[in-house]
Write a protein that holds these residues in place. Sequence first.
Motif, PDB file in Angstrom:
ATOM      1  N   THR A 112      43.570  39.760  48.503  1.00 35.17           N
ATOM      2  CA  THR A 112      44.156  40.649  47.505  1.00 35.17           C
ATOM      3  C   THR A 112      43.093  41.144  46.542  1.00 35.17           C
ATOM      4  O   THR A 112      41.985  40.620  46.478  1.00 35.17           O
ATOM      5  CB  THR A 112      45.270  39.927  46.714  1.00 35.17           C
ATOM      6  OG1 THR A 112      44.728  38.766  46.121  1.00 35.17           O
ATOM      7  CG2 THR A 112      46.427  39.577  47.606  1.00 35.17           C
ATOM      8  N   ARG A 113      43.474  42.157  45.792  1.00 35.04           N
ATOM      9  CA  ARG A 113      42.557  42.731  44.813  1.00 35.04           C
ATOM     10  C   ARG A 113      42.708  42.018  43.479  1.00 35.04           C
ATOM     11  O   ARG A 113      43.774  41.589  43.103  1.00 35.04           O
ATOM     12  CB  ARG A 113      42.887  44.207  44.593  1.00 35.04           C
ATOM     13  CG  ARG A 113      42.718  45.038  45.820  1.00 35.04           C
ATOM     14  CD  ARG A 113      43.229  46.417  45.617  1.00 35.04           C
ATOM     15  NE  ARG A 113      42.507  47.061  44.528  1.00 35.04           N
ATOM     16  CZ  ARG A 113      42.797  48.252  44.080  1.00 35.04           C
ATOM     17  NH1 ARG A 113      43.796  48.926  44.586  1.00 35.04           N
ATOM     18  NH2 ARG A 113      42.105  48.787  43.107  1.00 35.04           N
ATOM     19  N   GLY A 114      41.637  41.945  42.761  1.00 35.75           N
ATOM     20  CA  GLY A 114      41.680  41.501  41.384  1.00 35.75           C
ATOM     21  C   GLY A 114      41.832  40.009  41.177  1.00 35.75           C
ATOM     22  O   GLY A 114      42.012  39.580  40.049  1.00 35.75           O
ATOM     23  N   TYR A 115      41.768  39.207  42.237  1.00 36.06           N
ATOM     24  CA  TYR A 115      41.890  37.765  42.026  1.00 36.06           C
ATOM     25  C   TYR A 115      40.588  37.230  41.464  1.00 36.06           C
ATOM     26  O   TYR A 115      39.525  37.390  42.052  1.00 36.06           O
ATOM     27  CB  TYR A 115      42.243  37.036  43.321  1.00 36.06           C
ATOM     28  CG  TYR A 115      42.295  35.542  43.120  1.00 36.06           C
ATOM     29  CD1 TYR A 115      43.312  34.972  42.384  1.00 36.06           C
ATOM     30  CD2 TYR A 115      41.308  34.715  43.626  1.00 36.06           C
ATOM     31  CE1 TYR A 115      43.351  33.607  42.166  1.00 36.06           C
ATOM     32  CE2 TYR A 115      41.338  33.354  43.417  1.00 36.06           C
ATOM     33  CZ  TYR A 115      42.364  32.805  42.682  1.00 36.06           C
ATOM     34  OH  TYR A 115      42.404  31.453  42.459  1.00 36.06           O
ATOM     35  N   ASP A 116      40.672  36.626  40.315  1.00 36.48           N
ATOM     36  CA  ASP A 116      39.504  36.049  39.658  1.00 36.48           C
ATOM     37  C   ASP A 116      39.773  34.568  39.434  1.00 36.48           C
ATOM     38  O   ASP A 116      40.606  34.205  38.596  1.00 36.48           O
ATOM     39  CB  ASP A 116      39.260  36.752  38.321  1.00 36.48           C
ATOM     40  CG  ASP A 116      38.049  36.209  37.582  1.00 36.48           C
ATOM     41  OD1 ASP A 116      37.249  35.487  38.208  1.00 36.48           O
ATOM     42  OD2 ASP A 116      37.909  36.521  36.385  1.00 36.48           O
ATOM     43  N   PRO A 117      39.112  33.680  40.172  1.00 32.04           N
ATOM     44  CA  PRO A 117      39.380  32.258  40.012  1.00 32.04           C
ATOM     45  C   PRO A 117      39.018  31.717  38.627  1.00 32.04           C
ATOM     46  O   PRO A 117      39.497  30.670  38.231  1.00 32.04           O
ATOM     47  CB  PRO A 117      38.537  31.590  41.093  1.00 32.04           C
ATOM     48  CG  PRO A 117      37.690  32.631  41.676  1.00 32.04           C
ATOM     49  CD  PRO A 117      38.154  33.958  41.207  1.00 32.04           C
ATOM     50  N   ALA A 118      38.207  32.431  37.860  1.00 28.72           N
ATOM     51  CA  ALA A 118      37.844  31.977  36.521  1.00 28.72           C
ATOM     52  C   ALA A 118      38.914  32.335  35.491  1.00 28.72           C
ATOM     53  O   ALA A 118      38.934  31.785  34.398  1.00 28.72           O
ATOM     54  CB  ALA A 118      36.510  32.588  36.109  1.00 28.72           C
ATOM     55  N   LEU A 137      45.361  34.490  51.353  1.00 27.20           N
ATOM     56  CA  LEU A 137      46.087  35.454  50.530  1.00 27.20           C
ATOM     57  C   LEU A 137      45.268  35.875  49.317  1.00 27.20           C
ATOM     58  O   LEU A 137      45.120  37.063  49.037  1.00 27.20           O
ATOM     59  CB  LEU A 137      47.425  34.856  50.084  1.00 27.20           C
ATOM     60  CG  LEU A 137      48.238  35.699  49.121  1.00 27.20           C
ATOM     61  CD1 LEU A 137      48.781  36.928  49.839  1.00 27.20           C
ATOM     62  CD2 LEU A 137      49.373  34.897  48.530  1.00 27.20           C
ATOM     63  N   LEU A 138      44.722  34.904  48.608  1.00 22.21           N
ATOM     64  CA  LEU A 138      43.984  35.214  47.387  1.00 22.21           C
ATOM     65  C   LEU A 138      42.673  35.940  47.662  1.00 22.21           C
ATOM     66  O   LEU A 138      42.254  36.795  46.889  1.00 22.21           O
ATOM     67  CB  LEU A 138      43.738  33.936  46.582  1.00 22.21           C
ATOM     68  CG  LEU A 138      45.003  33.258  46.060  1.00 22.21           C
ATOM     69  CD1 LEU A 138      44.647  31.941  45.390  1.00 22.21           C
ATOM     70  CD2 LEU A 138      45.788  34.151  45.131  1.00 22.21           C
TER      71      LEU A 138
END
Length: 129
Positions: A60-66, A56-57
């Motif tokens: 998707t758009r814009g997922y930033d793990p930081a 899922l992550l």
Amino acid sequence: FADAGKMLGGAVAKIYRGIRIDRLVLHAAISGDDAADTAIQYGRICAGAFPALSFLLSSTRGYDPANPKTRDIEITPDYAGEGIKIYFIGEFTLFPIRMVGNLLWAVIKFAVSQIRLTSKLKKEKSKDE
């Protein structure tokens, strides 16, 4: 069915591109009847939840793990509790035109492949007769 699965898998990933995750908080406390059952339940839930969240992550758009707003995911065993407790906060931005466009593209692609498959099967059937 295999073709449908392949198409839907790719289509779902493209449809998810129309979603941006602005904030994601997921806390789950897993408990069972005893310590061994809690450990088994925890393992089962982690085995299903983390690959699904990863898909899922990453889709998707814009997922930033930081970014601390989007990386608050925690699943823990709770040896003293009862049942499963889930705390979830999600803030999403949807881009409906992009989602609908990708969905329509997937439906058209699936329909064309089914028409080709049906045509191929009819030709093979007519050759056999």
